[in-house]
Design a protein around this motif. Structure first.
Motif, PDB file in Angstrom:
ATOM      1  N   LEU A 124      13.474 -13.218 -41.698  1.00 43.44           N
ATOM      2  CA  LEU A 124      12.967 -13.787 -40.441  1.00 43.44           C
ATOM      3  C   LEU A 124      12.301 -12.712 -39.576  1.00 43.44           C
ATOM      4  N   ASN A 125      12.886 -11.516 -39.563  1.00 43.32           N
ATOM      5  CA  ASN A 125      12.276 -10.414 -38.817  1.00 43.32           C
ATOM      6  C   ASN A 125      10.954  -9.985 -39.427  1.00 43.32           C
ATOM      7  N   VAL A 126      10.877  -9.956 -40.745  1.00 42.48           N
ATOM      8  CA  VAL A 126       9.619  -9.602 -41.420  1.00 42.48           C
ATOM      9  C   VAL A 126       8.560 -10.659 -41.112  1.00 42.48           C
ATOM     10  N   ILE A 127       8.930 -11.930 -41.178  1.00 43.97           N
ATOM     11  CA  ILE A 127       7.991 -13.012 -40.852  1.00 43.97           C
ATOM     12  C   ILE A 127       7.502 -12.872 -39.417  1.00 43.97           C
ATOM     13  N   GLY A 128       8.425 -12.577 -38.499  1.00 49.81           N
ATOM     14  CA  GLY A 128       8.038 -12.389 -37.097  1.00 49.81           C
ATOM     15  C   GLY A 128       7.065 -11.241 -36.922  1.00 49.81           C
ATOM     16  N   THR A 129       7.298 -10.154 -37.632  1.00 46.16           N
ATOM     17  CA  THR A 129       6.417  -8.989 -37.535  1.00 46.16           C
ATOM     18  C   THR A 129       5.061  -9.266 -38.168  1.00 46.16           C
ATOM     19  N   ILE A 130       5.040  -9.942 -39.304  1.00 45.23           N
ATOM     20  CA  ILE A 130       3.760 -10.325 -39.925  1.00 45.23           C
ATOM     21  C   ILE A 130       2.982 -11.231 -38.981  1.00 45.23           C
ATOM     22  N   TYR A 131       3.670 -12.174 -38.353  1.00 42.57           N
ATOM     23  CA  TYR A 131       3.015 -13.058 -37.385  1.00 42.57           C
ATOM     24  C   TYR A 131       2.417 -12.240 -36.239  1.00 42.57           C
ATOM     25  N   GLU A 132       3.181 -11.272 -35.737  1.00 42.10           N
ATOM     26  CA  GLU A 132       2.679 -10.435 -34.644  1.00 42.10           C
ATOM     27  C   GLU A 132       1.391  -9.720 -35.029  1.00 42.10           C
ATOM     28  N   TYR A 133       1.348  -9.189 -36.236  1.00 43.83           N
ATOM     29  CA  TYR A 133       0.154  -8.470 -36.680  1.00 43.83           C
ATOM     30  C   TYR A 133      -0.989  -9.428 -37.023  1.00 43.83           C
ATOM     31  N   ALA A 134      -0.662 -10.650 -37.432  1.00 41.74           N
ATOM     32  CA  ALA A 134      -1.708 -11.629 -37.782  1.00 41.74           C
ATOM     33  C   ALA A 134      -2.429 -12.146 -36.541  1.00 41.74           C
ATOM     34  N   VAL A 135      -1.677 -12.444 -35.478  1.00 43.70           N
ATOM     35  CA  VAL A 135      -2.300 -13.005 -34.273  1.00 43.70           C
ATOM     36  C   VAL A 135      -2.521 -11.958 -33.192  1.00 43.70           C
ATOM     37  N   GLY A 136      -1.965 -10.784 -33.401  1.00 45.09           N
ATOM     38  CA  GLY A 136      -2.045  -9.728 -32.396  1.00 45.09           C
ATOM     39  C   GLY A 136      -0.732  -9.659 -31.639  1.00 45.09           C
ATOM     40  N   GLU A 137      -0.240  -8.448 -31.485  1.00 43.32           N
ATOM     41  CA  GLU A 137       1.063  -8.268 -30.843  1.00 43.32           C
ATOM     42  C   GLU A 137       1.101  -8.861 -29.436  1.00 43.32           C
ATOM     43  N   ASN A 138       0.044  -8.636 -28.661  1.00 37.27           N
ATOM     44  CA  ASN A 138       0.024  -9.165 -27.291  1.00 37.27           C
ATOM     45  C   ASN A 138       0.077 -10.685 -27.267  1.00 37.27           C
ATOM     46  N   THR A 139      -0.625 -11.329 -28.190  1.00 38.62           N
ATOM     47  CA  THR A 139      -0.620 -12.796 -28.266  1.00 38.62           C
ATOM     48  C   THR A 139       0.759 -13.305 -28.651  1.00 38.62           C
ATOM     49  N   ALA A 140       1.369 -12.713 -29.659  1.00 37.95           N
ATOM     50  CA  ALA A 140       2.699 -13.143 -30.108  1.00 37.95           C
ATOM     51  C   ALA A 140       3.735 -12.963 -29.008  1.00 37.95           C
TER      52      ALA A 140
END
Length: 120
Positions: free
Chosen positions: A24-40
């Motif tokens: 779940l943490n890896v998925i969250g981090t991948i999401y952050e990098y996919a949409v941009g950390e500021n957006t996430a």
């Protein structure tokens, strides 16, 4: 009186709860990098008053977001080092319950006394 000693190691189970939490943490981090950390962070990080604003999803999702790769890396090292040991020494459901209570408790604390800013 004699003391009894055993050399038998406690049984090791596959640490699936720790694995799921890491995933779940890896998925969250991948999401952050996919949409941009500021957006996430803007979409899902916890802030004071989030629950009153109807943003209850932030209570859980924010637990799997991180402020940068160092935050993520240090959390995963601690999770693996301590989580594997804890999960092997207690019932898996107790470990999962403690983790869930920690997520909810920290989210509620942030919601009611978090101060200014966002928390992930």
């Amino acid at each position: 009186m004699s003391a009894e000693y055993t050399t038998q190691q406690p049984s090791r189970r596959i640490p699936f709860v720790t694995g799921i939490i890491v995933l779940l943490n890896v998925i969250g981090t991948i999401y952050e990098y996919a949409v941009g950390e500021n957006t996430a962070i803007a979409r899902f990080a916890m802030y004071q008053g989030a629950l009153q604003d109807g943003e209850s999803i932030r209570l859980f999702v924010s637990a799997f977001l991180h402020f940068g790769i160092m935050h993520f890396g240090s959390n995963m090292i601690c999770l693996v080092v301590f989580g594997l040991d804890l999960e092997n020494h207690m019932d898996w459901w107790r470990y999962a319950l403690i983790y869930l209570i920690s997520i909810i408790g920290s989210g509620l604390l942030i919601n009611f006394v978090g101060g200014r800013g966002i928390h992930a």
